[in-house]
Write an enzyme that holds these catalytic residues in place. Structure first.
Site, PDB file in Angstrom:
ATOM      1  CD  GLU A  62     -12.236 -15.414   2.490  1.00  0.00           C
ATOM      2  OE1 GLU A  62     -11.875 -14.587   2.540  1.00  0.00           O
ATOM      3  OE2 GLU A  62     -12.276 -15.752   0.680  1.00  0.00           O
ATOM      4  CB  CYS A 120      -4.818 -23.664  -5.885  1.00  0.00           C
ATOM      5  SG  CYS A 120      -5.292 -24.890  -6.748  1.00  0.00           S
ATOM      6  CB  CYS A 162      -9.258 -19.320  -9.823  1.00  0.00           C
ATOM      7  SG  CYS A 162      -9.382 -19.818  -8.078  1.00  0.00           S
TER       8      CYS A 162
HETATM    9  N1  SAH Z   1      -9.838 -26.522  -6.847  1.00  0.00           N
HETATM   10  C1  SAH Z   1     -11.310 -26.926  -7.191  1.00  0.00           C
HETATM   11  C2  SAH Z   1     -12.431 -26.723  -6.662  1.00  0.00           C
HETATM   12  C3  SAH Z   1     -12.271 -25.045  -6.151  1.00  0.00           C
HETATM   13  S1  SAH Z   1     -13.187 -23.863  -7.319  1.00  0.00           S
HETATM   14  C4  SAH Z   1     -11.767 -26.721  -9.340  1.00  0.00           C
HETATM   15  O1  SAH Z   1     -11.278 -26.187  -9.239  1.00  0.00           O
HETATM   16  O2  SAH Z   1     -12.379 -27.205  -9.328  1.00  0.00           O
HETATM   17  C5  SAH Z   1     -14.386 -23.929  -7.636  1.00  0.00           C
HETATM   18  C6  SAH Z   1     -14.613 -23.801  -8.481  1.00  0.00           C
HETATM   19  O3  SAH Z   1     -15.202 -22.207  -8.904  1.00  0.00           O
HETATM   20  C7  SAH Z   1     -14.276 -24.055 -10.198  1.00  0.00           C
HETATM   21  O4  SAH Z   1     -15.043 -25.006 -11.110  1.00  0.00           O
HETATM   22  C8  SAH Z   1     -13.200 -22.803 -10.311  1.00  0.00           C
HETATM   23  O5  SAH Z   1     -13.013 -22.886 -11.869  1.00  0.00           O
HETATM   24  C9  SAH Z   1     -14.766 -22.224 -10.222  1.00  0.00           C
HETATM   25  N2  SAH Z   1     -14.136 -20.724 -10.473  1.00  0.00           N
HETATM   26  C10 SAH Z   1     -12.574 -19.464 -10.240  1.00  0.00           C
HETATM   27  N3  SAH Z   1     -12.544 -18.596 -10.061  1.00  0.00           N
HETATM   28  C11 SAH Z   1     -13.462 -17.943 -10.284  1.00  0.00           C
HETATM   29  C12 SAH Z   1     -14.148 -16.902 -10.821  1.00  0.00           C
HETATM   30  N4  SAH Z   1     -13.298 -15.918 -10.768  1.00  0.00           N
HETATM   31  N5  SAH Z   1     -15.430 -16.766 -11.237  1.00  0.00           N
HETATM   32  C13 SAH Z   1     -15.956 -17.660 -10.988  1.00  0.00           C
HETATM   33  N6  SAH Z   1     -15.531 -19.093 -11.007  1.00  0.00           N
HETATM   34  C14 SAH Z   1     -14.525 -18.984 -10.703  1.00  0.00           C
HETATM   35 FE1  SF4 Z   2      -7.018 -23.787  -8.355  1.00  0.00          FE
HETATM   36 FE2  SF4 Z   2      -8.319 -22.073  -8.554  1.00  0.00          FE
HETATM   37 FE3  SF4 Z   2      -8.031 -23.906 -10.323  1.00  0.00          FE
HETATM   38 FE4  SF4 Z   2      -9.529 -24.678  -8.338  1.00  0.00          FE
HETATM   39  S1  SF4 Z   2      -9.767 -23.414 -10.425  1.00  0.00           S
HETATM   40  S2  SF4 Z   2      -7.701 -26.028  -9.353  1.00  0.00           S
HETATM   41  S3  SF4 Z   2      -8.806 -23.269  -7.054  1.00  0.00           S
HETATM   42  S4  SF4 Z   2      -6.454 -22.184  -9.347  1.00  0.00           S
END
Ligand code: SAH
Ligand code: SF4
Length: 369
Positions: A91, A111, A118
């Site tokens: 996405e 991931c 997440c």
């Molecule tokens: N893998 C990278 C980038 C993708 S996630 C990382 O973890 O930084 C982008 C952001 O969204 C990250 O800070 C992640 O922790 C946050 N995130 C993941 N799941 C989430 C959720 N359910 N609600 C809010 N933020 C979330």
């Molecule tokens: Fe991977 Fe989601 Fe953790 Fe980012 S927040 S490192 S996308 S598992």
């Protein structure tokens, strides 16, 4: 198989052109057609010599991941789903704001890092995206969104905050970042391209050398004890190492601060004491905080912190001089908000997926306070 030219940054394209006996300026010309003008058809590249065009048609292609769906949210957020083959899809989300248009790009199908809150992490990992699949999201979105009436591109900023951990896909990420910055391609400034990482320390150092862009670090907890559970990569690169890596990154960074992302989980990491512990943790790192109210997804096992808790938490940080913003939730009516991106991923890792929230919480030893 024809070579996919979206896999090349300027240097790679020049090298490939040299192999074909073609001069560097021809590579530049074609690079501009592909990325500045969004042209995928060599026959339409009218100022490119006819013989070269024919050669390209025979040997090469511009192949972005095909669009599977394109949905518009009530608030203007737009979510694209791209096919990356073998039943996997990723996405990409476009977020319009008054002063900018941000594209949130994915870097992996799934991931492997399994952050507890997440949705992407919950699905497991399939594979790294290629450079063509990463830059192809921007290429496709630019074509779909077009330009402002004045000719400015609608997409002014890119954040690597979609599905996947960008720094776990380093070698394919770097050419894509270089294309974003290249004046013959997208010409974005380093400050307008942000890599978000869960904290892969050695790769942060490599990014500083290879292609320093703005950096966001997903912090989510003030102590190793809690972060080990929420962001399991912390067991490998604990907070003291992460803070030191942030300081090293700032020497090269285009901005003079790190952005810490912090997902607000009700009763888990959102107390006044947590905020005060954060102040202590980041005392030597020039930074801003971006609080993200947790975005729920089915069986997540977490709840979003109440709005007044988020405000109180933000005010503790702000009162101590840390610029703190709270992310507006955008696009949640189309499941396009942070952490809700699910795409479609066939898990190739050997972990158990589809566990119930209760058992998941038990397995990571987390109790709601
Ligand atoms: N893998 C990278 C980038 C993708 S996630 C990382 O973890 O930084 C982008 C952001 O969204 C990250 O800070 C992640 O922790 C946050 N995130 C993941 N799941 C989430 C959720 N359910 N609600 C809010 N933020 C979330
Ligand atoms: Fe991977 Fe989601 Fe953790 Fe980012 S927040 S490192 S996308 S598992």
């Amino acid at each position: 198989m024809r070579v996919n030219l979206l896999d090349f940054d300027a240097e790679g394209l020049t090298a490939w052109f040299a192999q074909q006996g073609e001069k560097p300026f021809r590579a530049r010309q074609v690079l501009r057609w592909i990325h500045q003008r969004g042209e995928g058809d060599f026959a339409a590249m009218t100022d490119v010599a006819k013989l070269l065009r024919e050669k390209l048609v025979a040997a090469a292609a511009v192949s972005p991941p095909p669009t599977l769906s394109d949905r518009l949210s009530d608030d203007g957020t737009r979510k694209f789903l791209f096919d990356v083959g073998n039943g996997n899809a990723v996405e990409t989300v476009f977020i319009p704001e008054d002063d900018r248009g941000t594209l949130c790009v994915s870097s992996q199908a799934g991931c492997a890092l399994e952050c507890a809150f997440c949705s992407t992490g919950r699905q497991g990992f399939n594979r790294n995206l290629t450079t063509a699949e990463i830059i192809g999201q921007l290429w496709q979105a630019n074509r779909a969104l077009g330009v402002e009436p004045g000719g400015e591109r609608i997409i002014s900023n890119v954040v690597l905050m979609g599905m996947g951990e960008p720094l776990a896909n380093f070698d394919n990420l770097i050419p894509a970042l270089r294309l974003m910055l290249d004046d013959n391609a997208y010409g974005l400034s380093r400050r307008r391209v942000t890599v978000s990482t869960s904290g892969i320390v050695p790769a942060m150092d490599r990014l500083a050398e290879a292609c320093p862009v703005a950096l966001a670090v997903s912090l989510h907890a003030p102590t190793d004890g809690l972060r080990d559970k929420l962001v399991p990569i912390n067991r490998k690169y604990p907070l003291a190492e992460l803070m030191a890596a942030c300081q090293r990154y700032l020497v090269h960074a285009p901005r003079d601060f790190i952005t810490f992302e912090y997902v607000m989980l009700d009763g888990v990491n959102d107390s006044d004491a947590d905020a005060r512990a954060l102040l202590h943790l980041v005392r030597d790192v020039p930074c801003k905080f971006n609080l993200i109210p947790f975005n729920p997804f089915p069986d997540s096992g977490f709840r979003r912190s109440p709005a007044d808790r988020v405000r109180r938490f933000a005010s503790i940080l702000a009162d101590h001089g840390i610029v703190t913003t709270t992310r507006k939730t955008r696009g949640d009516d189309i499941d396009a908000a942070c952490g809700q991106l699910a795409g479609k991923v066939k898990d190739k890792s050997r972990r158990v997926i589809g566990v119930s929230p209760g058992s998941l919480r038990a397995s990571i030893g987390l109790e709601l306070r």
